[in-house]
Design a protein around this motif. Structure first.
Motif, PDB file in Angstrom:
ATOM      1  N   THR A 172       0.830  -1.205   0.000  1.00  0.00           N
ATOM      2  CA  THR A 172       0.000   0.000   0.000  1.00  0.00           C
ATOM      3  C   THR A 172       0.863   1.253   0.000  1.00  0.00           C
ATOM      4  O   THR A 172       0.597   2.225  -0.720  1.00  0.00           O
ATOM      5  CB  THR A 172      -0.936   0.016   1.221  1.00  0.00           C
ATOM      6  OG1 THR A 172      -1.799  -1.127   1.158  1.00  0.00           O
ATOM      7  CG2 THR A 172      -1.794   1.273   1.243  1.00  0.00           C
ATOM      8  N   ASP A 193      -0.310   2.366  -3.590  1.00  0.00           N
ATOM      9  CA  ASP A 193      -1.706   2.760  -3.419  1.00  0.00           C
ATOM     10  C   ASP A 193      -2.099   3.890  -4.368  1.00  0.00           C
ATOM     11  O   ASP A 193      -3.230   3.970  -4.819  1.00  0.00           O
ATOM     12  CB  ASP A 193      -1.973   3.171  -1.960  1.00  0.00           C
ATOM     13  CG  ASP A 193      -3.456   3.162  -1.642  1.00  0.00           C
ATOM     14  OD1 ASP A 193      -4.224   2.507  -2.365  1.00  0.00           O
ATOM     15  OD2 ASP A 193      -3.867   3.816  -0.666  1.00  0.00           O
ATOM     16  N   LYS A 199      -8.526  -0.944   3.829  1.00  0.00           N
ATOM     17  CA  LYS A 199      -7.075  -0.842   3.725  1.00  0.00           C
ATOM     18  C   LYS A 199      -6.441  -1.596   4.885  1.00  0.00           C
ATOM     19  O   LYS A 199      -6.971  -1.590   5.988  1.00  0.00           O
ATOM     20  CB  LYS A 199      -6.643   0.630   3.756  1.00  0.00           C
ATOM     21  CG  LYS A 199      -7.070   1.425   2.525  1.00  0.00           C
ATOM     22  CD  LYS A 199      -6.518   2.844   2.596  1.00  0.00           C
ATOM     23  CE  LYS A 199      -6.894   3.634   1.334  1.00  0.00           C
ATOM     24  NZ  LYS A 199      -6.292   4.972   1.327  1.00  0.00           N
ATOM     25  N   PRO A 200      -5.290  -2.237   4.692  1.00  0.00           N
ATOM     26  CA  PRO A 200      -4.512  -2.355   3.451  1.00  0.00           C
ATOM     27  C   PRO A 200      -4.864  -3.590   2.620  1.00  0.00           C
ATOM     28  O   PRO A 200      -4.195  -3.866   1.640  1.00  0.00           O
ATOM     29  CB  PRO A 200      -3.088  -2.467   3.990  1.00  0.00           C
ATOM     30  CG  PRO A 200      -3.248  -3.271   5.246  1.00  0.00           C
ATOM     31  CD  PRO A 200      -4.561  -2.803   5.850  1.00  0.00           C
ATOM     32  N   ILE A 241      -5.178  -3.567  -1.373  1.00  0.00           N
ATOM     33  CA  ILE A 241      -4.055  -3.511  -2.304  1.00  0.00           C
ATOM     34  C   ILE A 241      -3.751  -4.884  -2.913  1.00  0.00           C
ATOM     35  O   ILE A 241      -3.016  -4.985  -3.897  1.00  0.00           O
ATOM     36  CB  ILE A 241      -2.787  -2.953  -1.605  1.00  0.00           C
ATOM     37  CG1 ILE A 241      -1.788  -2.408  -2.633  1.00  0.00           C
ATOM     38  CG2 ILE A 241      -2.140  -4.030  -0.731  1.00  0.00           C
ATOM     39  CD1 ILE A 241      -2.289  -1.206  -3.399  1.00  0.00           C
TER      40      ILE A 241
END
Length: 213
Positions: A40, A44, A73-74, A77
């Motif tokens: 991330t 990101d 998140k995370p 990702i």
């Protein structure tokens, strides 16, 4: 380990973190979480670059973008890794998390993007991995406690084996044994730190007490 559920549980698997978004709870092994944090931080704002590195950008693109928006998140990702699946994936939280559960157990997602292109292009997973994550998830739910019953851990204390209604399930090892716990004690004979495939009783007791507070 990645498990998704609309029910909240108190996990007893060591090194499990809990994320939530909307009506879903997501249970992640700490190793997966740490890798996702690093990805991330790097990608990101350039998730397209991550998709390019993984390759097969046109494969499951709709599911990739949907999960990227829906997941917390995370964890979000990891969506581009759905491109490694040889087959169409529906926009389904449980299915996608189950697929990623197996993918993250088989490869180090943080290191995967650093591999040579010819290696990355050769990696793919079949949708038959659904059976694998269903079995792993079943083991997780058998060992986890419904969150509303967390007080039983403090009230019950040590219980004899004859009273299973308050007993913690016997299986307390990690759901996915592909993430061994490294010991920090050095073995002078082998020259390497020994690897434990599970945690000790004291560690599990301390974790349960910490999570129930």
């Amino acid at each position: 380990m990645i498990v998704a559920s609309k029910e909240r549980y108190l996990p007893v698997v060591v090194n499990t973190l809990v994320l939530s978004k909307d009506d879903w709870y997501f249970y992640l092994h700490r190793d997966v979480y740490d890798q996702a944090v690093i990805l991330t931080d790097r990608y990101d704002r350039a998730v397209g670059d991550l998709m390019e590195l993984i390759g097969n950008k046109q494969r499951n693109e709709e599911a990739v973008r949907w999960f990227y928006e829906q997941a917390p998140k995370p964890l979000h990702i990891l969506a581009p890794y759905l491109q490694l699946i040889d087959g169409e994936i529906a926009r389904d939280i449980e299915l996608i998390c189950g697929v990623l559960h197996v993918v993250t157990a088989m490869i180090q997602v943080r290191q995967f993007v650093l591999k040579p292109p010819e290696i990355r292009k050769s990696v793919s997973f079949s949708l038959t991995i659904k059976e694998e994550y269903e079995m792993a998830w079943e083991r997780f739910f058998v060992s986890a406690l419904p969150y509303e019953q967390r007080g039983l851990l403090l009230q019950a204390g040590p219980r004899p084996a004859a009273q299973p209604e308050l007993a913690i399930p016997v299986s307390m090892t990690d759901t996915v044994p592909l993430f061994p716990v490294q010991s920090d004690r050095f073995d002078p004979l082998s020259g390497q730190a020994p690897v434990r495939t599970g945690s000790t009783d004291d560690e599990r007791t301390a974790t349960r007490n910490l999570l129930s507070r």
